[in-house]
Design a protein around this motif. Structure first.
Motif, mmCIF file in Angstrom:
data_model
loop_
_atom_site.group_PDB
_atom_site.id
_atom_site.type_symbol
_atom_site.label_atom_id
_atom_site.label_comp_id
_atom_site.label_asym_id
_atom_site.label_seq_id
_atom_site.Cartn_x
_atom_site.Cartn_y
_atom_site.Cartn_z
ATOM 1 N N ILE A 12 -14.444 6.168 1.015
ATOM 2 C CA ILE A 12 -13.325 6.813 1.723
ATOM 3 C C ILE A 12 -13.836 7.419 3.030
ATOM 4 O O ILE A 12 -13.227 7.276 4.085
ATOM 5 C CB ILE A 12 -12.671 7.893 0.819
ATOM 6 N N GLU A 13 -14.999 8.068 2.947
ATOM 7 C CA GLU A 13 -15.564 8.735 4.131
ATOM 8 C C GLU A 13 -15.751 7.742 5.284
ATOM 9 O O GLU A 13 -15.346 8.008 6.422
ATOM 10 C CB GLU A 13 -16.904 9.363 3.727
ATOM 11 N N ALA A 14 -16.329 6.593 4.964
ATOM 12 C CA ALA A 14 -16.567 5.589 6.014
ATOM 13 C C ALA A 14 -15.245 5.070 6.574
ATOM 14 O O ALA A 14 -15.105 4.840 7.783
ATOM 15 C CB ALA A 14 -17.391 4.438 5.440
ATOM 16 N N CYS A 15 -14.261 4.913 5.709
ATOM 17 C CA CYS A 15 -12.938 4.425 6.146
ATOM 18 C C CYS A 15 -12.285 5.434 7.085
ATOM 19 O O CYS A 15 -11.733 5.063 8.123
ATOM 20 C CB CYS A 15 -12.067 4.182 4.900
ATOM 21 N N LEU A 16 -12.377 6.722 6.735
ATOM 22 C CA LEU A 16 -11.769 7.760 7.584
ATOM 23 C C LEU A 16 -12.444 7.819 8.953
ATOM 24 O O LEU A 16 -11.786 8.020 9.975
ATOM 25 C CB LEU A 16 -11.856 9.131 6.892
ATOM 26 N N ALA A 26 -6.329 0.249 15.154
ATOM 27 C CA ALA A 26 -6.716 -0.191 13.804
ATOM 28 C C ALA A 26 -5.536 -0.192 12.855
ATOM 29 O O ALA A 26 -4.583 0.562 13.017
ATOM 30 C CB ALA A 26 -7.801 0.735 13.275
ATOM 31 N N LYS A 27 -5.620 -1.073 11.856
ATOM 32 C CA LYS A 27 -4.595 -1.115 10.813
ATOM 33 C C LYS A 27 -5.307 -1.313 9.483
ATOM 34 O O LYS A 27 -6.206 -2.150 9.354
ATOM 35 C CB LYS A 27 -3.679 -2.309 11.123
ATOM 36 N N LEU A 28 -4.887 -0.529 8.494
ATOM 37 C CA LEU A 28 -5.466 -0.681 7.152
ATOM 38 C C LEU A 28 -4.869 -1.910 6.483
ATOM 39 O O LEU A 28 -3.700 -2.228 6.693
ATOM 40 C CB LEU A 28 -5.129 0.541 6.288
ATOM 41 N N ILE A 29 -5.667 -2.557 5.653
ATOM 42 C CA ILE A 29 -5.128 -3.651 4.841
ATOM 43 C C ILE A 29 -5.584 -3.450 3.397
ATOM 44 O O ILE A 29 -6.738 -3.088 3.144
ATOM 45 C CB ILE A 29 -5.552 -5.042 5.385
ATOM 46 N N ALA A 30 -4.647 -3.652 2.453
ATOM 47 C CA ALA A 30 -5.007 -3.599 1.018
ATOM 48 C C ALA A 30 -4.807 -5.016 0.482
ATOM 49 O O ALA A 30 -5.644 -5.883 0.721
ATOM 50 C CB ALA A 30 -4.160 -2.545 0.314
ATOM 51 N N GLY A 31 -3.669 -5.289 -0.169
ATOM 52 C CA GLY A 31 -3.411 -6.651 -0.668
ATOM 53 C C GLY A 31 -3.070 -7.630 0.442
ATOM 54 O O GLY A 31 -3.212 -8.848 0.284
ATOM 55 N N GLY A 32 -2.594 -7.113 1.560
ATOM 56 C CA GLY A 32 -2.273 -7.961 2.710
ATOM 57 C C GLY A 32 -0.944 -8.695 2.589
ATOM 58 O O GLY A 32 -0.579 -9.457 3.484
ATOM 59 N N ASP A 54 -10.291 -3.224 5.919
ATOM 60 C CA ASP A 54 -10.026 -3.673 4.545
ATOM 61 C C ASP A 54 -10.416 -2.560 3.566
ATOM 62 O O ASP A 54 -11.562 -2.107 3.539
ATOM 63 C CB ASP A 54 -10.867 -4.941 4.293
ATOM 64 N N THR A 55 -9.443 -2.134 2.743
ATOM 65 C CA THR A 55 -9.709 -1.024 1.804
ATOM 66 C C THR A 55 -10.068 -1.523 0.399
ATOM 67 O O THR A 55 -10.303 -0.714 -0.490
ATOM 68 C CB THR A 55 -8.459 -0.118 1.684
ATOM 69 N N THR A 56 -10.086 -2.843 0.213
ATOM 70 C CA THR A 56 -10.213 -3.364 -1.163
ATOM 71 C C THR A 56 -11.612 -3.178 -1.765
ATOM 72 O O THR A 56 -11.798 -3.394 -2.952
ATOM 73 C CB THR A 56 -9.829 -4.857 -1.244
ATOM 74 N N HIS A 57 -12.597 -2.822 -0.922
ATOM 75 C CA HIS A 57 -13.947 -2.609 -1.463
ATOM 76 C C HIS A 57 -14.266 -1.119 -1.626
ATOM 77 O O HIS A 57 -15.421 -0.754 -1.832
ATOM 78 C CB HIS A 57 -14.990 -3.322 -0.593
ATOM 79 N N ILE A 58 -13.243 -0.285 -1.537
ATOM 80 C CA ILE A 58 -13.443 1.162 -1.736
ATOM 81 C C ILE A 58 -13.080 1.471 -3.187
ATOM 82 O O ILE A 58 -11.893 1.601 -3.531
ATOM 83 C CB ILE A 58 -12.585 1.997 -0.763
ATOM 84 N N ALA A 59 -14.092 1.576 -4.039
ATOM 85 C CA ALA A 59 -13.854 1.790 -5.476
ATOM 86 C C ALA A 59 -13.091 3.091 -5.719
ATOM 87 O O ALA A 59 -12.309 3.188 -6.665
ATOM 88 C CB ALA A 59 -15.185 1.791 -6.221
ATOM 89 N N GLU A 60 -13.299 4.089 -4.828
ATOM 90 C CA GLU A 60 -12.637 5.406 -4.997
ATOM 91 C C GLU A 60 -11.117 5.334 -4.870
ATOM 92 O O GLU A 60 -10.435 6.315 -5.147
ATOM 93 C CB GLU A 60 -13.130 6.368 -3.903
ATOM 94 N N PRO A 75 -4.279 4.404 -4.699
ATOM 95 C CA PRO A 75 -3.394 3.516 -3.936
ATOM 96 C C PRO A 75 -3.800 2.048 -4.030
ATOM 97 O O PRO A 75 -2.985 1.156 -3.803
ATOM 98 C CB PRO A 75 -3.536 4.030 -2.495
ATOM 99 N N GLY A 76 -5.071 1.797 -4.390
ATOM 100 C CA GLY A 76 -5.559 0.413 -4.469
ATOM 101 C C GLY A 76 -5.204 -0.288 -5.776
ATOM 102 O O GLY A 76 -5.582 -1.448 -5.991
ATOM 103 N N ILE A 77 -4.493 0.405 -6.664
ATOM 104 C CA ILE A 77 -4.075 -0.210 -7.928
ATOM 105 C C ILE A 77 -2.953 -1.224 -7.638
ATOM 106 O O ILE A 77 -2.007 -0.914 -6.909
ATOM 107 C CB ILE A 77 -3.583 0.898 -8.909
#
Ligand SMILES: Cc1cc2nc3c(=O)[nH]c(=O)nc-3n(C[C@H](O)[C@H](O)[C@@H](O)COP(=O)(O)OP(=O)(O)OC[C@H]3O[C@@H](n4cnc5c(N)ncnc54)[C@H](O)[C@@H]3O)c2cc1C
Length: 292
Positions: A12-16, A26-32, A54-60, A75-77
């Protein structure tokens, strides 16, 4: 398809930090499942997206746990993971039903609950039950975190109060009273792969005398955003559920819709349909049949 740079943070820290660094670009992407469609759309190519995070590799961002009387949902569920979760099926069953009705198996395996909130489509299936459950959204940025009632986060169709540098990190859902009645009904254009034409989530708690003490009615594809229709909820509060009352409440929701959206080409269709869906949903939630 526009060209873009791709970043894949694992925390999360790196994403923020990335969101803070790139801002608007920038734009976040999850399932796309929404974002990729948007980025392929010729009319929207000037969205100005240069970096996709891409947020899909953030286990948190992928968890389902319980703390006191709240369910915390990452949110990644995905919609499929929500549908399959035994705990959510017990304490937020109509959210599970709504997620199970999303698109197709492919869309449900890729699409996430965070993505549904981020898109804020008025036709979303998970948003009405989440609003009916009184969900809160936890947003994080390099400046800290804040928690907002989902209903207040949804500003207008496809517009939220999520700032450019914010990430949804949790969805907090009050655990449902196990005695409460609930229902999610959806009318799609066709059975498979249907984005809702209209839907409704309802939640009703009755006292020992069978009178309603808590009522939540949230129609989808009806108002600009998923909101509780308080004037319709008040009609049932303190009353015993009945077919005639549910019919009148359905008509009230239709009236509220027209008062907000005005009369459009689709109104002659939507008006009776939303009235009927609300009636059906309240009947289901309270176990009322046509003869009562
Ligand atoms: C064929 C098809 C059928 C569909 N059918 C339905 C349907 O029946 N019902 C329905 O409700 N929807 C449907 N959808 C829409 C879509 O699947 C949902 O809105 C949802 O699953 C999107 O989630 P995602 O993870 O794919 O989001 P993405 O496309 O990855 O992202 C969507 C938005 O959310 C933002 N976002 C993602 N994660 C975060 C986060 N953690 N914090 C802040 N912002 C974030 C993104 O920046 C983007 O703006 C369908 C889509 C398709 C393509």
């Amino acid at each position: 398809m526009i060209r873009f740079e791709y970043k894949r943070p694992t925390s999360i820290e790196a994403c923020l930090e990335l969101l803070d660094l790139y801002g608007k670009k920038a734009k976040l992407i999850a399932g796309g499942t929404d974002l990729m469609v948007e980025m392929r759309d010729d009319d929207k190519k000037r969205l100005g997206v240069e970096i996709v995070i891409d947020t899909t590799h953030i286990a948190e961002l992928k968890f389902i746990d319980v703390e006191d009387d709240m369910i915390n949902l990452g949110p990644g569920i995905t919609h499929e993971e929500i549908w399959e979760n035994p705990f959510l099926n017990e304490y937020a069953p109509f959210l599970c039903e709504a997620c199970h009705s999303v698109g197709s198996p492919q869309i449900r395996h890729a699409g996430t609950v965070g993505g549904s909130i981020g898109t804020a489509s008025p036709a979303s299936d998970p948003l009405p039950p989440l609003v009916a459950l009184g969900a809160f959204i936890v947003l994080a940025s390099v400046n800290g975190t804040r928690e907002v009632l989902l209903e207040d986060l949804l500003l207008k169709p496809y517009v939220t109060d999520i700032a450019e540098n914010e990430l949804i990190v949790s969805i907090r859902i009050p655990i449902m009273n196990p005695e409460a009645g609930y229902s999610f009904v959806k009318l799609g254009r066709r059975k498979a792969l249907a984005i809702s034409r209209m839907n409704v989530a309802t939640y009703v708690e009755l006292d020992e005398e069978g009178k309603a003490v808590e009522v939540r009615i949230v129609p989808g594809s009806c108002m600009p955003t998923a909101v509780r229709i308080k004037s319709a909820e008040e009609m049932l509060l303190g009353q015993k559920p009945s077919y005639a009352l549910h019919k009148a409440i359905g008509e009230k929701v239709a009236e509220e819709m027209v008062s907000v959206t005005g009369r459009r080409w689709s109104t002659p269709y939507k008006e009776p349909v939303i009235a009927s869906l609300v009636k059906r949903s309240l009947n289901e939630a309270t176990g009322v049949s046509e003869n009562e």
